[in-house]
Scaffold this motif. Sequence first.
Motif, PDB file in Angstrom:
ATOM      1  N   ASN A 192       0.818  -1.221   0.000  1.00 25.16           N
ATOM      2  CA  ASN A 192       0.000   0.000   0.000  1.00 25.16           C
ATOM      3  C   ASN A 192       0.848   1.267   0.000  1.00 25.16           C
ATOM      4  N   VAL A 193       2.070   1.193   0.541  1.00 30.30           N
ATOM      5  CA  VAL A 193       2.902   2.390   0.700  1.00 30.30           C
ATOM      6  C   VAL A 193       4.346   2.057   0.353  1.00 30.30           C
ATOM      7  N   VAL A 194       4.983   2.946  -0.406  1.00 29.20           N
ATOM      8  CA  VAL A 194       6.422   2.811  -0.673  1.00 29.20           C
ATOM      9  C   VAL A 194       7.055   4.204  -0.616  1.00 29.20           C
ATOM     10  N   PRO A 195       8.298   4.308  -0.147  1.00 32.16           N
ATOM     11  CA  PRO A 195       8.975   5.616  -0.116  1.00 32.16           C
ATOM     12  C   PRO A 195       9.695   5.895  -1.427  1.00 32.16           C
ATOM     13  N   GLU A 196       9.890   7.160  -1.699  1.00 32.91           N
ATOM     14  CA  GLU A 196      10.687   7.607  -2.857  1.00 32.91           C
ATOM     15  C   GLU A 196      11.662   8.664  -2.358  1.00 32.91           C
ATOM     16  N   TRP A 197      12.909   8.588  -2.834  1.00 35.20           N
ATOM     17  CA  TRP A 197      13.962   9.488  -2.361  1.00 35.20           C
ATOM     18  C   TRP A 197      14.481  10.346  -3.508  1.00 35.20           C
ATOM     19  N   ARG A 198      14.783  11.600  -3.194  1.00 38.65           N
ATOM     20  CA  ARG A 198      15.306  12.507  -4.215  1.00 38.65           C
ATOM     21  C   ARG A 198      16.355  13.445  -3.624  1.00 38.65           C
ATOM     22  N   ILE A 199      17.274  13.847  -4.468  1.00 39.58           N
ATOM     23  CA  ILE A 199      18.152  14.996  -4.200  1.00 39.58           C
ATOM     24  C   ILE A 199      17.813  16.035  -5.249  1.00 39.58           C
ATOM     25  N   TRP A 200      17.658  17.272  -4.827  1.00 40.03           N
ATOM     26  CA  TRP A 200      17.252  18.297  -5.798  1.00 40.03           C
ATOM     27  C   TRP A 200      18.051  19.571  -5.615  1.00 40.03           C
ATOM     28  N   HIS A 201      18.251  20.277  -6.711  1.00 43.95           N
ATOM     29  CA  HIS A 201      18.842  21.614  -6.665  1.00 43.95           C
ATOM     30  C   HIS A 201      18.094  22.488  -7.644  1.00 43.95           C
ATOM     31  N   GLN A 202      17.989  23.763  -7.258  1.00 42.97           N
ATOM     32  CA  GLN A 202      17.113  24.693  -7.973  1.00 42.97           C
ATOM     33  C   GLN A 202      17.794  26.034  -8.164  1.00 42.97           C
ATOM     34  N   TYR A 203      17.491  26.682  -9.298  1.00 45.55           N
ATOM     35  CA  TYR A 203      18.051  27.980  -9.651  1.00 45.55           C
ATOM     36  C   TYR A 203      16.892  28.848 -10.144  1.00 45.55           C
ATOM     37  N   GLN A 204      16.602  29.924  -9.408  1.00 44.24           N
ATOM     38  CA  GLN A 204      15.444  30.753  -9.731  1.00 44.24           C
ATOM     39  C   GLN A 204      15.876  32.187 -10.008  1.00 44.24           C
ATOM     40  N   PHE A 205      15.282  32.740 -11.058  1.00 48.23           N
ATOM     41  CA  PHE A 205      15.615  34.096 -11.499  1.00 48.23           C
ATOM     42  C   PHE A 205      14.312  34.880 -11.663  1.00 48.23           C
ATOM     43  N   ALA A 206      14.270  36.074 -11.100  1.00 40.87           N
ATOM     44  CA  ALA A 206      13.086  36.925 -11.181  1.00 40.87           C
ATOM     45  C   ALA A 206      13.430  38.204 -11.931  1.00 40.87           C
ATOM     46  N   MET A 207      12.460  38.708 -12.663  1.00 42.46           N
ATOM     47  CA  MET A 207      12.664  39.957 -13.393  1.00 42.46           C
ATOM     48  C   MET A 207      11.358  40.743 -13.429  1.00 42.46           C
ATOM     49  N   PRO A 208      11.400  42.027 -13.065  1.00 38.79           N
ATOM     50  CA  PRO A 208      10.186  42.842 -13.107  1.00 38.79           C
ATOM     51  C   PRO A 208       9.804  43.187 -14.538  1.00 38.79           C
ATOM     52  N   LEU A 209       8.509  43.258 -14.782  1.00 32.46           N
ATOM     53  CA  LEU A 209       7.981  43.663 -16.085  1.00 32.46           C
ATOM     54  C   LEU A 209       6.769  44.543 -15.839  1.00 32.46           C
ATOM     55  N   TYR A 210       6.978  45.863 -15.932  1.00 31.63           N
ATOM     56  CA  TYR A 210       5.952  46.823 -15.571  1.00 31.63           C
ATOM     57  C   TYR A 210       5.519  46.559 -14.118  1.00 31.63           C
ATOM     58  N   SER A 211       4.231  46.262 -13.865  1.00 35.18           N
ATOM     59  CA  SER A 211       3.783  46.010 -12.497  1.00 35.18           C
ATOM     60  C   SER A 211       3.851  44.536 -12.126  1.00 35.18           C
ATOM     61  N   ALA A 212       4.212  43.673 -13.063  1.00 31.97           N
ATOM     62  CA  ALA A 212       4.244  42.231 -12.837  1.00 31.97           C
ATOM     63  C   ALA A 212       5.661  41.755 -12.531  1.00 31.97           C
ATOM     64  N   MET A 213       5.749  40.492 -12.117  1.00 30.03           N
ATOM     65  CA  MET A 213       7.033  39.831 -11.930  1.00 30.03           C
ATOM     66  C   MET A 213       7.042  38.557 -12.763  1.00 30.03           C
ATOM     67  N   ILE A 214       8.171  38.329 -13.431  1.00 32.02           N
ATOM     68  CA  ILE A 214       8.361  37.129 -14.234  1.00 32.02           C
ATOM     69  C   ILE A 214       9.409  36.254 -13.549  1.00 32.02           C
ATOM     70  N   TYR A 215       9.144  34.944 -13.480  1.00 32.90           N
ATOM     71  CA  TYR A 215      10.067  34.022 -12.828  1.00 32.90           C
ATOM     72  C   TYR A 215      10.480  32.920 -13.806  1.00 32.90           C
ATOM     73  N   HIS A 216      11.775  32.620 -13.801  1.00 37.97           N
ATOM     74  CA  HIS A 216      12.312  31.467 -14.525  1.00 37.97           C
ATOM     75  C   HIS A 216      12.920  30.540 -13.468  1.00 37.97           C
ATOM     76  N   ARG A 217      12.490  29.272 -13.500  1.00 40.46           N
ATOM     77  CA  ARG A 217      12.995  28.333 -12.502  1.00 40.46           C
ATOM     78  C   ARG A 217      13.520  27.073 -13.181  1.00 40.46           C
ATOM     79  N   LEU A 218      14.763  26.742 -12.891  1.00 39.65           N
ATOM     80  CA  LEU A 218      15.366  25.500 -13.353  1.00 39.65           C
ATOM     81  C   LEU A 218      15.579  24.607 -12.140  1.00 39.65           C
ATOM     82  N   ARG A 219      14.948  23.436 -12.156  1.00 43.58           N
ATOM     83  CA  ARG A 219      15.078  22.487 -11.049  1.00 43.58           C
ATOM     84  C   ARG A 219      15.558  21.150 -11.600  1.00 43.58           C
TER      85      ARG A 219
END
Length: 275
Positions: A119-146
């Motif tokens: 009924n249950v099994v575990p899953e294991w992960r290692i993760w690293h992430q790189y996030q970049f934000a940039m304003p655009l007028y009144s909004a914010m744009i995000y690019h994320r690489l994981r």
Amino acid sequence: MKKWKVIGFWLLVNGLCLGQLSAQVEEKEYLPVESKYNDPTSKVWINTYGKIRIGKRLFWDAQTHFRFQETEATPFVGQIAQVYNRHAIGYIYNKKVNFSLGGVLRVNFNTDEDSEDRNVVPEWRIWHQYQFAMPLYSAMIYHRLRIEHRWTQGFAEDSEYIFRNRWRYMFRAKIPLNSHKLKPKTLYVSPEAELIMQSGKAVVASPMEDLRLTTTLGYILTPRLTVAAGLMYSQGQDLGNGGIYKQSWTMRFHMYYSPDFRRVKNKLPDIHLDD
């Protein structure tokens, strides 16, 4: 004697041809001539995202997700399918760039009501992430690489762990609706697209694990607390057969919190320390 050699050679050639034809038939039965799309399933995700400041540049990225999936007995919301515990230590390079490195424990629950496996099994992960934000007028744009390195196994008792890499790119925008910038008491809309690719020995003809398209409506309660809800459509190739595509519709509910446990003087801008 020559007659029997000719007959033997003829039988050998025909046997090889029949074997090759049989293999081709089996391959055609395994890989469909055209892509097949499974009927979409419905899911509900309840997610919390914490960005807890532990230093001037460091923060603790604490995420907990509860994911439900429909079954025949419980349609729509369904039963618990996964519980995520994703944690990392993040580094703030500047206001628009940050990085994270950590681990994941995902608990998978068997949603097949007719299954006699675990009924249950575990899953294991290692993760690293790189996030970049940039304003655009009144909004914010995000690019994320994981990038995730994951060890998974099936529900069968003799199932062994398999290793895969996930390559994820997400584009997201946050657009204020009742204000000129993202601040408390602001309602915002957030369109999002994420492509998840996978690689590894177990990935033969199914490199596209998931394509997620989401629209979210959020509200900024305070500088440290935001709530949001949205609808996501996703599709991706089945790991065992790249010609079959899975589909789902997911209701997503989010809470974003960012407590700061540093001493008060460390929260103030540097200019105030010298006054």
